[in-house]
Design a protein around this motif. Structure first.
Motif, short mmCIF file in Angstrom:
data_model
loop_
_atom_site.label_atom_id
_atom_site.label_comp_id
_atom_site.label_asym_id
_atom_site.label_seq_id
_atom_site.Cartn_x
_atom_site.Cartn_y
_atom_site.Cartn_z
N ALA B 521 0.83 -1.20 0.00
CA ALA B 521 0.00 0.00 0.00
C ALA B 521 0.86 1.26 0.00
N ARG B 524 3.12 1.50 -3.68
CA ARG B 524 2.34 1.63 -4.92
C ARG B 524 1.81 3.03 -5.10
N MET B 525 1.33 3.62 -3.98
CA MET B 525 0.78 4.97 -4.10
C MET B 525 1.89 5.97 -4.42
N GLN B 544 -5.82 1.24 -9.17
CA GLN B 544 -5.70 0.38 -7.99
C GLN B 544 -4.53 0.77 -7.10
N SER B 545 -3.81 1.79 -7.47
CA SER B 545 -2.72 2.24 -6.61
C SER B 545 -3.07 3.58 -5.97
N ARG B 546 -4.32 3.81 -5.86
CA ARG B 546 -4.82 5.01 -5.20
C ARG B 546 -5.46 4.59 -3.90
N PHE B 547 -5.33 5.42 -2.90
CA PHE B 547 -6.03 5.18 -1.65
C PHE B 547 -7.53 5.25 -1.93
N ILE B 548 -8.32 4.52 -1.14
CA ILE B 548 -9.75 4.41 -1.42
C ILE B 548 -10.41 5.77 -1.63
N ARG B 551 -10.02 6.76 -5.07
CA ARG B 551 -10.73 5.92 -6.03
C ARG B 551 -12.22 6.26 -6.00
N ILE B 556 -13.61 8.19 3.08
CA ILE B 556 -14.20 7.08 3.84
C ILE B 556 -14.25 7.45 5.32
#
Ligand code: SRM
Ligand code: FAD
Ligand code: SF4
Ligand code: FES
Lengths: 103, 812
Positions: B521, B524-525, B544-548, B551, B556
Motif C-alpha cells: 500500500a 504503490r501509491m 488500484q494504486s490510489r487510496f480508497i 478511487r 471514507i
C-alpha cells in the motif's frame, strides 16, 4: 450443508481490486489479485471493522483502508504483529465464473 | 544446481552480506563460511560494553549457530583459511578442509597494529579486537591492578574506561597533543581529557614507547624520554591495519586494503571483498555504517541483479563511554575557505563547533551536549542550505519552532507520556517493545506498536527513543528506503523514473528490482504519483494504486460510509448552491451537515452506492468535487476583501477564486491549501497555508510553506508582487516545483525545511526563466491530464468506474 453460489464473472472485478457481495446483513468482499486468484472474506477488518473491500490489494493480502492492518486473504488472518481474524470463504472459478461457498 | 559461495571471515561485514543475500536471493547459493574465531557472528562494537560489565557475551551475538543451521549455511568456525587457488577455484583452510567456489567473498576485517618495540611479543601485551582480547583483560583485572593503554583514540579510551570499571589503575599513553585527534579538535580533546581525569584515568601525552620489559610476562614499560612505569597489562590501541595477508599471498591487487570497484569486486571478477579489509576509491573504513551500505550493494551483485553501486560513506563517531557525550562528523577542522560557528561554555562543560562552507555544513564536533548531532549530520549528508536557520543552528533543532521534529525531548518524558497521538502509544509501550521484542529499526517499531505509522509526526520522537534505548546498537539509517519492498529511496526511485523514462508502476518494479510483485500500500501509491507527475503525457494513472478516497472521490468514514464536500470557489457560495445542498441532504437523509474548516459544507454518512446519485444532483446545480479527499489542491480560503471590509486593500475573494480555478484537480505529493487575505490582519489565515496571499496597498505578499496540523508552521515570505497575473504565475510555479521535487506524503512545510527556503526562493523568485518554465509545466500537466474535468460528473453520468459503486451481487 455447504452451498456453492455463483456471484459473477472474474472480469467483473478489477485486477488488484475488490467487489462486495451482499449476503443478507453480511457483506462479503471478493478480491482478485495479479495472478487472477480470487478470495473471499467478510468485509470487516478484525481491528475496527474497516471495509477491507476498500483496501489496497497486493500479493495474497489486502491493507485495510482505516489503519493499515494487513489481512491474509487466504484465511482472513491479520498478518505480522497484529492479531485477529475475519470470516473466510472458499472460492472456485469455473469457466470464468466465481463461486463462493456459503454455509 | 545451486552455485557455491564461500565467505572468508565470519565478522560483521561478511555476515551482513549473507543476510542481505538471503533476503533477496535465498536459493541462489550453497553458502560456506570460514571464521577464524570459534563463535557464531557477534557485534564487535559491543565489546566495549562487555568489557565494562554492562553486557554479557551472549547479549552481543548477532547470529548464533542455530541461525547457520536454519539457513543451510556450512560454518567452519575456529578455522583459518590459508590458501586460495584462483585457477581451480578452491579454498583451503588450516584444518585441511578444501572447498570449491563459484563466487568468493573476502571479509577478513582488520588487525590491531602492534608497535614492534622490543618486548611487544611478551604475554600480557594485547590488542582490543575480539572476544579473546576481552577475556584476557577481564582475567588480568581479577588479580592485578595496573594497566597501560597505548593510544588515546576511540578504541584506546573505550578500553581504558572498561579496565577502569573493572577496578584497575589505568594510564593512557598518547603520542599527540590532544586525545582523539582524528575526531576532535584541540579544545574538545582537552575537555575530554579533563573529564576522564576526573573519573580517575591518568594520561601521558606526547609520549612514545621505546621498550617493554618483563620476565616471561609484562612488567614495565619504558618511554623514549627514559622514564618508565610498572604494569601488569598493556593494551595497544594505536590503529588497525586491513587484514590483507591472504589476499596478497594469492596475488589480488592490494594497496592499503584489497582494492575493489563500486560493486565491491576485486581485480579477480569471481572474488568480492567487503568490510575493513578493502580499499574503495582510496578510502579505508573502520566503522560499521559503511560496511552496512557495502553489504547491500555486494549482496545485490552476488544475487546477479546488477544494480546499485557503492559510492563511499560519510561517517560520524560517538564515544561509548558512559557519562561522556561526544559526537563528531566530517571535516571539523576547516581551512581558509571555511567558517566556524563555535559555542564554548566551560562551566556547563559544553563545546560545539560547526564548520561551514558555501552555506553547507562540512563537519561538526560536539562535546557535552550531543543531542543535535544526528540533526547536524543529516543536514550535512543532505547538503541542506543552512543560511535560513543560521541564527538558530547552534541552539539546536528544538529551537527551530515546533515545525520539525523537536529536540531530544523524549529523555525527559515519563513512561505514560503519549508518543503517538494517532494510535495512543506511550513512551513506555515503545521502550518495552524495543527491549522485550528486540526491535532495532523504525520500521519494526511501527509494525509492532503502530507508533509513527499513521501521520508520521512522531517519527523523530520514536527515532530518539530507539537511540536512547539501544545506545550504541542503533545506527540511524543513512537514507530511508520507500518501504520494505525495496532498498531504494524516494529520491532514487524518482530519479530513475526520469532518467530511464519509466512510465508505469510495472516498469519501475521490474527495472528497479522490487522485492515484491505488486508492492504494498505504501510504495504503490508513491510510485504511481512519481510516474504520473514525471510523465503526465506518457503515463496512465493507476487506479488500484490510489487510496480508497481517491478511487471513490469521497472520504471514507469510520463506519464505512463516505462524506461529500462540493467545491465552493474561494469560499463563496450562492442561494442556489445552498438550496442544492439542502435538497440533497433531505433527499438522501443525511443528518450531519457541517461547515468545514476549509470554508465549505460537508455532508456525512453517505452510502457508497448513493454517491453517484448525489453527485448528479449537485452537478445539475453547477457544483463540482471539492477534492477534500485527495492529495491535491483542497481549498482556497478567502476573506471578503475590499468590496466590503473597511480595511480591505485588494480583491482577496477574486484572487482566491482565480487561484482555485488555476490549480483545482491537480495531484500533489500531499494535500495543498491556499488562502488570500485582504489586508495584513489576515482573517483568512494565509500565513499557515501551503501558499498564502496577503494583500497590501501596493500589491500582494506571497507566502509559502505553512500548515496547521500537529506541528504548526508559519509561512516564509517568498516575495511581493504587483499584479494578479504575477500572483498566478508564482502560484503555478510553486505548485509545480513542489509537485516535481517533494517526496510523496511530504507537505510543503517539511519539504521546505528539508531543502531550505533559500533554494525555493532562488528557483522561483531569482530565476525568472525557471519560474516561467515551472508555471508552463504546471499548466501543461493540468491540460494534458484533463484534471479539471469533474471526477464526479465522469462517475455520475459517464459511467466511469461503475463497478466501484455497485455490489457484485445481492443474495439471501
Ligand atoms: C472535513 C474537515 C473537518 C471539518 O469537517 O471541518 C477535515 C477532515 C479531515 N482532515 Fe483536516 N479537515 C478539514 C480541515 C482541516 C484544516 C483547516 C483548513 O483547511 O484550513 C486543517 C489545518 C490546516 C492545514 O492543513 O494545514 C486540517 C488539518 C489536517 C491534518 C494535519 C495536516 C498536517 O499537515 O499536519 C490532517 C492529517 C493528514 O492529512 O495527514 C487532516 C486530515 C483530515 C482527514 C482527511 C482525516 C482522514 O484521513 O480521514 C479528515 C477527513 C474527514 C472527512 O471525511 O472529510 N487534517 N484539516 C475539514 C475539511 C476542509 C475542507 O473543506 O476540505
Ligand atoms: C572494541 C571495538 C569497538 C568498536 N566500536 C565501534 C563503534 O562504536 N562504532 C562503529 O561503527 N564501529 C566500531 N568498531 C569497528 C567495527 O567493529 C568494525 O568496523 C567491524 O567489525 C568491521 O567488520 P569486518 O567484517 O570488516 O571485520 P570483523 O568484524 O573484524 O570480521 C572479520 C573476521 O574475519 C576473520 N578472519 C580474518 N582472517 C581470516 C581467515 N584467513 N580465515 C578465516 N577467518 C578470518 C576474523 O577472525 C574476524 O572474525 C569497534 C571495534 C572494536 C574492536
Ligand atoms: S483581512 Fe481584514 S481588512 Fe481584509 S477583509 Fe478581512 S477583516 Fe477586512
Ligand atoms: S479497521 Fe482495519 S486497520 Fe483498523
Amino acid at each position: 450443508m455447504s452451498n456453492w453460489i455463483e456471484v459473477g464473472a472474474v472480469d467483473d472485478i478489477p485486477v488488484l481490486g475488490a467487489r462486495v457481495v451482499r449476503n443478507g446483513d453480511v457483506d462479503i468482499a471478493i478480491f482478485r489479485n495479479n495472478n487472477d486468484e480470487v478470495f473471499a472474506v467478510t468485509d470487516a477488518c478484525p481491528h475496527k471493522q474497516g471495509k477491507l473491500s476498500q483496501g489496497i490489494v497486493h500479493g495474497q493480502s489486502v491493507t485495510c483502508p482505516l489503519h493499515n492492518w494487513k489481512i491474509d486473504l487466504t484465511n482472513g488472518e491479520a498478518l505480522g504483529p497484529d492479531e485477529g481474524c475475519t470470516g473466510h470463504y472458499m472460492t472456485k472459478i469455473e469457466s470464468g465464473k466465481i463461486f463462493v461457498e456459503i454455509n | 544446481m545451486k552455485e557455491k559461495l564461500v565467505v572468508i571471515g565470519n565478522g560483521m561485514a561478511g555476515m551482513r552480506t549473507v543476510e542481505e543475500l538471503l533476503e533477496i536471493a535465498p536459493d541462489k547459493y550453497d553458502i560456506t563460511v570460514f571464521g577464524a574465531e570459534p563463535y557464531g557472528n557477534y557485534n564487535r562494537i559491543l565489546l566495549s560494553p562487555v568489557l565494562c560489565g554492562e553486557k554479557a557475551i551472549d547479549e552481543i551475538m548477532l547470529n548464533d549457530l542455530q541461525w547457520y543451521e536454519d539457513n543451510n549455511i556450512t560454518l567452519h568456525k575456529g578455522v583459518k583459511v590459508t590458501n586460495v587457488d584462483r585457477k581451480a577455484c578452491t579454498v583451503t583452510a588450516d584444518d585441511g578442509t578444501t572447498v570449491e567456489y563459484d563466487r568468493l567473498l573476502i571479509a577478513t576485517g582488520s588487525d590491531p597494529f602492534i608497535i614492534p618495540v622490543p618486548g611487544h611479543d611478551l604475554p600480557g601485551v594485547i590488542g582490543f579486537r575480539d572476544i579473546k582480547d576481552v577475556d584476557t583483560m577481564l582475567e588480568v583485572s581479577k588479580s592485578k591492578k595496573r594497566a597501560v593503554v597505548i593510544g588515546g583514540g576511540l578504541l584506546g579510551l573505550e578500553a581504558a574506561n572498561g579496565l577502569m570499571k573493572q577496578g584497575m589503575d589505568v594510564t593512557v599513553i598518547h603520542l599527540m597533543d590532544w586525545l582523539m585527534e582524528r575526531q576532535m579538535d584541540d579544545i574538545s580533546g582537552d575537555m575530554l581529557k579533563n573529564s576522564l581525569e576526573e573519573q580517575g584515568m591518568t594520561f601521558r601525552m606526547k609520549t612514545s614507547t621505546s621498550e617493554i620489559q618483563g620476565d616471561g610476562k609484562v612488567e614495565k614499560i619504558i618511554f623514549a624520554d627514559g622514564s618508565e612505569i610498572e604494569t601488569d597489562l598493556i593494551v595497544m590501541a594505536v590503529g588497525i591495519r586491513p587484514n590483507i595477508e591472504l589476499a596478497k599471498q594469492i596475488g589480488l591487487h592490494c594497496e592499503r586494503g584489497i582494492v575493489v570497484n563500486d560493486t565491491l569486486q576485486t581485480y579477480d571478477p569471481k572474488i568480492y571483498a567487503i568490510g575493513e579489509c578493502i580499499e574503495h576509491r582510496g578510502m579505508v573504513y573502520g566503522l560499521v555504517a559503511p560496511l552496512f551500505e557495502m553489504a547491500k550493494v555486494c549482496a545485490n551483485h552476488l544475487a546477479a541483479y546488477g544494480i546499485g553501486i557503492y559510492t563511499g560513506t560519510i561517517t560520524s563517531t560517538k564515544l561509548k563511554v558512559t557519562g561522556i557525550d561526544l559526537f563528531s562528523a566530517g571535516d571539523f577542522i576547516g581551512d581558509d575557505t571555511t567558517e566556524d560557528i563555535v559555542v564554548r561554555d566551560a562551566s556547563r562543560g559544553v563545546y560545539k563547533k560547526i564548520v561551514i562552507k558555501d552555506d553547507k555544513i562540512l563537519g561538526a564536533v560536539l562535546y557535552g551536549d550531543t543531542i543535535d548531532g544526528s540533526w547536524y549530520f543529516q543536514l550535512m549528508r543532505e547538503g541542506t542550505n543552512i543560511s535560513d536557520i543560521r541564527d538558530a543552528l547552534m541552539f539546536g533543532q528544538g529551537h527551530l519552532g515546533d515545525s520539525g521534529h523537536g529536540g531530544n525531548v523524549v529523555a525527559n518524558m515519563s513512561d505514560d507520556a503519549e508518543i503517538c497521538g494517532c494510535n495512543g502509544v506511550t513512551k513506555g509501550d515503545v521502550v518495552k517493545a524495543i527491549t522485550v521484542k528486540g526491535l532495532f529499526t523504525l520500521e519494526e517499531v511501527r509494525a509492532h506498536t503502530k507508533a509513527s505509522s499513521s501521520c508520521g509526526s512522531c517519527t523523530g520522537l520514536v527515532e530518539q527513543l530507539l537511540e536512547t534505548t539501544l545506545g550504541g546498537d542503533y545506527t540511524a539509517p543513512e537514507a530511508k528506503p520507500v518501504c520494505a519492498c525495496t532498498e531504494h529511496t524516494h529520491d532514487y526511485v524518482r530519479e530513475q523514473i526520469r532518467t530511464q523514462k519509466l512510465t508505469s508502476i510495472k516498469d519501475v518494479y521490474t527495472k528497479l528490482n522490487w522485492k515484491t510483485k505488486d508492492g504494498c500500500a505504501a510504495c504503490r501509491m508513491s510510485v504511481n504519483y512519481y510516474v504520473i507527475s514525471s510523465w503526465p503525457e506518457e503515463s496512465k494513472d493507476d487506479y488500484q494504486s490510489r487510496f480508497i478516497n481517491e478511487r471513490a472521490h469521497a472520504n471514507i468514514q469510520k463506519d464505512g460510509t463516505y462524506s461529500v464536500i462540493p467545491r465552493m470557489w474561494g469560499g463563496m457560495t450562492t442561494p442556489k448552491e445552498l438550496r442544492a445542498i439542502a435538497n440533497v441532504a433531505e433527499k438522501f437523509d443525511l443528518n450531519t451537515v457541517h461547515v468545514t474548516g476549509g470554508q465549505r459544507i460537508g455532508l456525512y454518512g453517505v452510502k457508497k452506492e448513493e454517491l453517484p446519485l448525489i453527485w448528479k444532483d449537485l452537478n445539475d446545480e453547477g457544483l463540482v468535487s471539492g477534492h477534500a479527499y485527495g492529495k491535491a489542491l483542497r481549498t482556497v480560503k478567502t476573506c471578503v476583501g475590499k468590496d466590503w471590509c473597511r480595511f480591505g486593500t485588494q480583491d482577496s475573494t477574486g484572487i482566491g477564486i482565480k487561484l482555485e480555478q488555476l490549480s483545482w484537480g491537480s495531484w500533489m505529493p500531499h494535500k495543498f491549501k491556499m488562502a488570500a487575505s485582504g489586508c495584513p490582519r489576515n482573517c483568512a489565515e494565509a500565513t499557515i497555508k501551503d501558499f498564502g496571499v496577503v494583500c497590501v496597498d501596493s500589491g500582494y505578499e506571497l507566502h509559502i510553506g505553512g500548515n496547521g496540523g500537529i506541528h504548526v508552521r508559519v509561512t516564509d515570505l517568498l516575495t511581493k508582487v504587483d499584479t494578479e497575473e504575477e500572483v498566478l504565475e508564482y502560484a503555478a510555479a510553486f505548485c509545480q516545483i513542489y509537485r516535481e521535487e517533494a517526496r510523496y506524503l511530504e507537505r510543503t512545510a517539511p519539504w521546505i525545511e528539508r531543502v531550505g527556503f533559500t533554494y525555493v526562493k532562488e528557483s522561483i523568485v531569482d530565476d525568472a526563466a525557471k519560474r516561467k518554465e515551472l508555471a508552463e509545466r504546471f499548466k501543461f500537466s493540468q491540460d494534458i491530464t484533463r484534471s479539471q474535468e469533474d471526477p464526479w460528473t465522469e462517475r455520475s453520468t459517464k459511467g466511469v468506474d461503475a463497478h466501484e459503486f455497485t455490489p457484485l451481487k445481492v443474495i439471501g
